[in-house]
Each structure stands twice: as structure tokens, then as C-alpha cells.
Scaffold this motif. Structure first.
Motif, PDB file in Angstrom:
ATOM      1  N   ARG A 178       0.814  -1.223   0.000  1.00 42.75           N
ATOM      2  CA  ARG A 178       0.000   0.000   0.000  1.00 42.75           C
ATOM      3  C   ARG A 178       0.844   1.268   0.000  1.00 42.75           C
ATOM      4  NH1 ARG A 178      -4.115  -2.513   4.467  1.00 42.75           N
ATOM      5  NH2 ARG A 178      -5.282  -3.845   3.044  1.00 42.75           N
ATOM      6  N   ASP A 180       1.024   3.201  -2.283  1.00 39.52           N
ATOM      7  CA  ASP A 180       0.267   4.255  -2.973  1.00 39.52           C
ATOM      8  C   ASP A 180      -0.514   5.126  -1.996  1.00 39.52           C
ATOM      9  OD1 ASP A 180      -1.159   1.705  -2.656  1.00 39.52           O
ATOM     10  OD2 ASP A 180      -2.885   2.792  -3.478  1.00 39.52           O
ATOM     11  N   CYS A 181      -0.722   4.637  -0.768  1.00 38.23           N
ATOM     12  CA  CYS A 181      -1.449   5.419   0.238  1.00 38.23           C
ATOM     13  C   CYS A 181      -0.582   6.477   0.894  1.00 38.23           C
ATOM     14  CB  CYS A 181      -2.034   4.492   1.302  1.00 38.23           C
ATOM     15  SG  CYS A 181      -3.250   3.308   0.662  1.00 38.23           S
ATOM     16  N   ALA A 211       2.207  -2.002  -4.297  1.00 41.33           N
ATOM     17  CA  ALA A 211       0.797  -1.687  -4.071  1.00 41.33           C
ATOM     18  C   ALA A 211       0.005  -2.822  -4.705  1.00 41.33           C
ATOM     19  CB  ALA A 211       0.432  -0.342  -4.693  1.00 41.33           C
ATOM     20  N   PRO A 214      -4.048  -1.118  -5.637  1.00 41.17           N
ATOM     21  CA  PRO A 214      -4.153   0.356  -5.574  1.00 41.17           C
ATOM     22  C   PRO A 214      -5.498   0.836  -6.105  1.00 41.17           C
ATOM     23  CG  PRO A 214      -2.806  -0.301  -7.436  1.00 41.17           C
ATOM     24  CD  PRO A 214      -3.112  -1.559  -6.668  1.00 41.17           C
ATOM     25  N   GLN A 216      -7.612   4.600  -7.316  1.00 42.62           N
ATOM     26  CA  GLN A 216      -7.428   5.992  -7.750  1.00 42.62           C
ATOM     27  C   GLN A 216      -8.724   6.764  -7.563  1.00 42.62           C
ATOM     28  OE1 GLN A 216      -6.782   6.627 -11.973  1.00 42.62           O
ATOM     29  NE2 GLN A 216      -5.315   8.264 -11.524  1.00 42.62           N
ATOM     30  N   GLN A 233       0.696  -2.969  -8.570  1.00 39.20           N
ATOM     31  CA  GLN A 233       2.073  -2.498  -8.795  1.00 39.20           C
ATOM     32  C   GLN A 233       3.024  -3.382  -7.970  1.00 39.20           C
ATOM     33  OE1 GLN A 233       2.039   1.669  -7.733  1.00 39.20           O
ATOM     34  NE2 GLN A 233       0.195   2.079  -8.964  1.00 39.20           N
TER      35      GLN A 233
END
Length: 452
Positions: A178, A180-181, A211, A214, A216, A233
Motif C-alpha cells: 500500500r 500508494d497510500c 501496491a 491500488p 485511484q 504495482q
């Protein structure tokens, strides 16, 4: 005219040196075939023996197991799904979706490896789920490689789990899921903080940021904000895993087989010590009584010493038989030599006291005609003192022998722990993975509860 046939020189192809997995399989097969277990031992250690044989079969079949490990809700199942590129493991918004061990084959081609299984485990911090936590620990110990999955800075449960895995000699990859967080400008600081919290000596562990699922943010036409799933990812983790398994897959299998054998060998010797404790106490008591009787009744000092050495040797040999350690006369002599080295001060003290008491008793006996027999009166307390000393030294010899027998579980050419240390000396990667295991195994065992 026909030309004579010329013989062509034939050179056999060069012999291929066995791989690490092949050497470990050969040595472990020899060790396993020489393992002698009674029916009672097979019954008492049935689960451990089954786990050992399962690991040896995996080594023979060249089938690797990669397990994810970590807290509840860090995305372990979704990470495996991303690697598999399919929804093979159940995921849910609620924490604790994984209730038991699950495994799926990973369709990757690894040279020298027949197959790779990805194993999902329950979270290590579930409330009222101690059984699941123990299951996760057993799966992680049985796996050839562990992915410790994080989703933030390293917490106390994660640090404790990592310590346990490293102490067991388990190869570990850290996976920060994670990512991306986290804002881009905070990611380096997060990774640096995780490294600072790692155990000393292991702060260079590989850490891969991924991620697995993920999402968006998307603004709808009416102004509302919704999140939409994005492609996983996990390419850095996939590349790292394939490279690691391609280079060291055979080594991972061999190490795990040796660790499984070492765990079983230790459990077996400790079980034998516990079972033999009462019998050993009775055996040591009988030899102490024999030595005390001989010393008290025999007036000749040299015969006292010779008899004591003979009784100690016989005691050690019988203790070896009692604890199931196969030793011949040479092995027993080597054991006695080690005991003498550990107890040199006591041995010198015993000899000095025995010489003093024996000399005093000889003087009292020789003076008997001159004193009308009165000098014989002190001879009895002297003999009793010699007997008490003989009892004490015999009991101490027995305890030292029992302690040496427990430590002998890691000695010998074919002992699993010895093979692990040899592999660590020969292979730099094995040395790095086994660093903390070696430090742990070199610590003195808690022998007191096991000794007679």
C-alpha cells in the motif's frame, strides 16, 4: 586398398558436482535412515516427525513454499493474488478474512525447481485467535521463504515476529504494501524509519515497496468522489522473487530441510532427557553407592582411584545407552575427556582430598599395633568422608554427562546443526540467512530442568 580404421580417443564427460539441494538431500537421507526411534518416541513426537518427513519430501520433489506473514489487514491475500494474476485467495474489507492456511501454485519457471507454492496465513495479531497465530507461526517456520508484509512503520508484533523468524534461520523479504497510500515526499522517510526499527545486524534486509490493490480517486459528473481499482504495482517484488529463487532456490530448500531436521533432533534429545531423568537418577545413585562402598572398604588408595575411574566410565556408557546416544568405547572415552576438561578443578581437588584422607587412614592403620587399636577409631570417620566425597563426585559426573549428551545433539559429522554450520561457512548467502540462528544456537541451553 582399404585404409585401416583409426581408433578415436574417447574422453568421458566431466562429472557434474552435486547441487546444494542434492548434497543436503543425500546427507539428510543418511541421517534420517540412521535415526532410531522407539514406538513410544514415534507416538510422543508424531506431529514433529510428520513435519520433518514432509519437509524432506519437499526437498526431494524440489518444491518451494513462499509464505506471506504479517498483521491482520495488511493485504497479504491481495498481494498473493497480484503475484498470481488471479483472485485465488479470498479478500474482504473486514479484517481477518484468512482463517486457515491456504496455498496455490505459482506459474513461474525456476531452473532446478519443480514448482513454487504461495502460502497465505492468518494475521499474527488477531484478537481471541491464538490458535490462528500459532498456525501462522508454524506455516512460516515450515516455509522456505517468508514475505513479511507491512503497510506502515514496523510495529511491536511485527518486530517480535521478525526476531522469531531470524532466530530460526528463516530467510525473510520485507514487503511494504500500500505504498500508494503514502505521499511521494513521505515514502523515503517511512522506509528509513522501518530500517531503524529492524534488529541490529539486519538493517540491510531487502525491503520492496508495492501496491497490491491500488485505487485511484475519480470525480464523477455530479461532483462526488469515488475510488476505482487500478492495476497492481508488484513488478519489483515479482522480479526480486524470480531472481532470488533462480539463484538460491536449491539453497532455500536445503536450508529448510536441515532446519527441520535440527528442530526434530533437539526435540528428540530433550524428550529423551526428560524421560530418562528418573532412570538416570536411579542409575547415578547405584553407581554412587558402589563407589562409596568400595572406597570405604578398600584401604589401598590406588585401587580407590582406579575403581572410581572405572565406575565413572561405566556410568557414562550406561547414560549414553539410557539417553539413546549410540557411543562405543572410543566415544565414551572422548566424552570422559571432555568431562575431565570441564571439571579439571574438581578432579584435582578430589585427588588431593582422596590422597590426604587415604594417607591419613593408612597412618592410622599402621599405628594400630602401637596404640593398642585406639588409632582405628578415627579411621571410620575418614572412610565415611571418603565415601561422601565419592558419592558427590559421582553425582556431579552423572549430571555433567547428561548435560554433555544434550549438547551432543548438535555435534557430529551428520548432525543437522553441524551441517548447517558447515553450509554457513561455505556459502556467503547461507551465512547471511543463518547469522542470528548461529548466535542463538551458540547460547547455552537451559539444561537444569532436564538434568538428573
Amino acid at each position: 586398398m582399404a585404409q585401416p580404421l583409426q581408433c578415436m580417443a574417447f574422453s568421458p564427460p566431466p562429472l557434474r558436482s552435486p547441487s546444494t539441494a542434492e548434497r543436503c538431500e543425500l546427507l539428510l537421507g543418511e541421517w534420517r535412515s540412521e535415526l532410531r526411534l522407539s514406538d513410544r518416541e514415534r507416538s510422543a513426537l508424531g506431529p514433529e516427525l510428520q513435519a520433518l518427513d514432509q519437509q524432506l519430501r519437499a526437498l526431494k520433489q524440489r518444491r518451494l513454499r513462499v509464505a506471506v506473514f504479517g498483521r491482520v489487514g495488511v493485504g497479504k491475500s491481495s498481494l498473493l493474488n497480484a503475484l498470481l494474476e488471479e483472485q485465488a485467495f479470498a479478500t474482504d474489507v473486514a479484517h481477518g478474512c484468512t482463517r486457515s492456511q491456504q496455498r496455490r501454485p505459482w506459474r513461474v519457471r525456476i531452473p532446478g525447481i519443480a514448482g513454487v507454492d504461495l502460502v497465505d496465513t492468518p494475521g499474527i495479531d488477531e484478537i481471541a485467535a491464538k490458535a490462528r497465530q500459532r498456525l501462522a507461526a508454524r506455516v512460516a517456520v515450515g516455509a522456505d521463504l517468508v514475505l513479511l508484509v507491512l503497510d506502515s512503520d514496523l510495529t511491536t508484533p511485527e518486530a517480535e515476529a521478525l526476531e522469531h523468524l531470524l532466530a530460526a534461520g528463516k530467510p525473510v523479504l520485507l514487503v511494504l504494501n500500500r505504498i500508494d497510500c503514502w505521499p511521494a515526499d513521505e515514502r523515503e522517510g517511512l522506509i528509513s524509519s522501518i530500517r531503524r526499527r529492524l534488529p541490529p545486524g539486519h538493517r540491510d534486509l531487502e525491503l520492496l515497496a508495492v501496491a497490491s490493490a491500488p485505487r485511484q480517486a475519480v470525480v464523477l459528473n455530479d461532483g462526488r468522489v469515488r475510488s476505482e481499482p487500478m492495476p497492481p504495482q508488484v513488478a519489483p517484488l515479482r522480479r526480486a522473487l524470480v531472481e532470488l529463487l533462480s539463484q538460491h532456490g536449491a539453497l532455500l530448500l536445503g536450508l529448510n530441510g536441515l532446519r527441520a531436521a535440527d528442530r526434530f533432533a533437539q526435540r528428540l534429545h530433550q524428550w529423551r532427557l526428560r524421560r530418562g531423568k528418573d532412570n538416570a537418577q536411579a542409575l547415578i545413585g547405584r553407581y554412587a553407592a558402589l563407589k562409596a562402598t568400595g572406597v570405604a572398604a578398600n584401604p589401598l588408595l590406588l585401587l580407590d582411584l582406579a575403581g572410581g575411574i572405572a565406575l565413572d566410565t561405566a556410568l557414562v556408557v550406561q547414560l549414553c545407552e539410557l539417553y539413546g546416544l549410540e557411543l562405543g568405547g572410543g566415544g565414551a572415552r572422548a566424552l570422559l575427556t571432555r568431562l575431565s576438561a570441564q571439571n579439571a578443578l574438581l578432579g584435582g581437588t578430589q585427588l588431593g582430598i582422596q590422597l590426604l584422607l587415604g594417607g591419613l587412614r593408612q597412618v592410622l592403620l599402621l599405628a594400630a599395633p602401637l596404640s593398642g587399636g585406639l588409632s582405628l577409631a578415627p579411621a571410620a570417620p575418614v572412610a565415611l568422608a571418603q565415601a561422601a566425597l565419592a558419592v558427590h563426585t559421582t553425582r556431579l559426573t552423572g549430571r555433567l554427562a547428561a548435560a554433555e549428551l544434550l549438547r551432543s545433539a548438535e555435534r557430529g559429522r551428520l548432525r543437522p546443526a553441524s551441517l548447517l554450520r558447515r553450509l554457513a561457512r561455505q556459502d556467503p548467502q547461507a551465512r547471511a540467512w543463518l547469522q542470528q540462528w548461529q548466535e542463538q544456537s551458540n547460547r547455552p541451553a537451559a539444561l537444569k530442568p532436564l538434568l538428573p
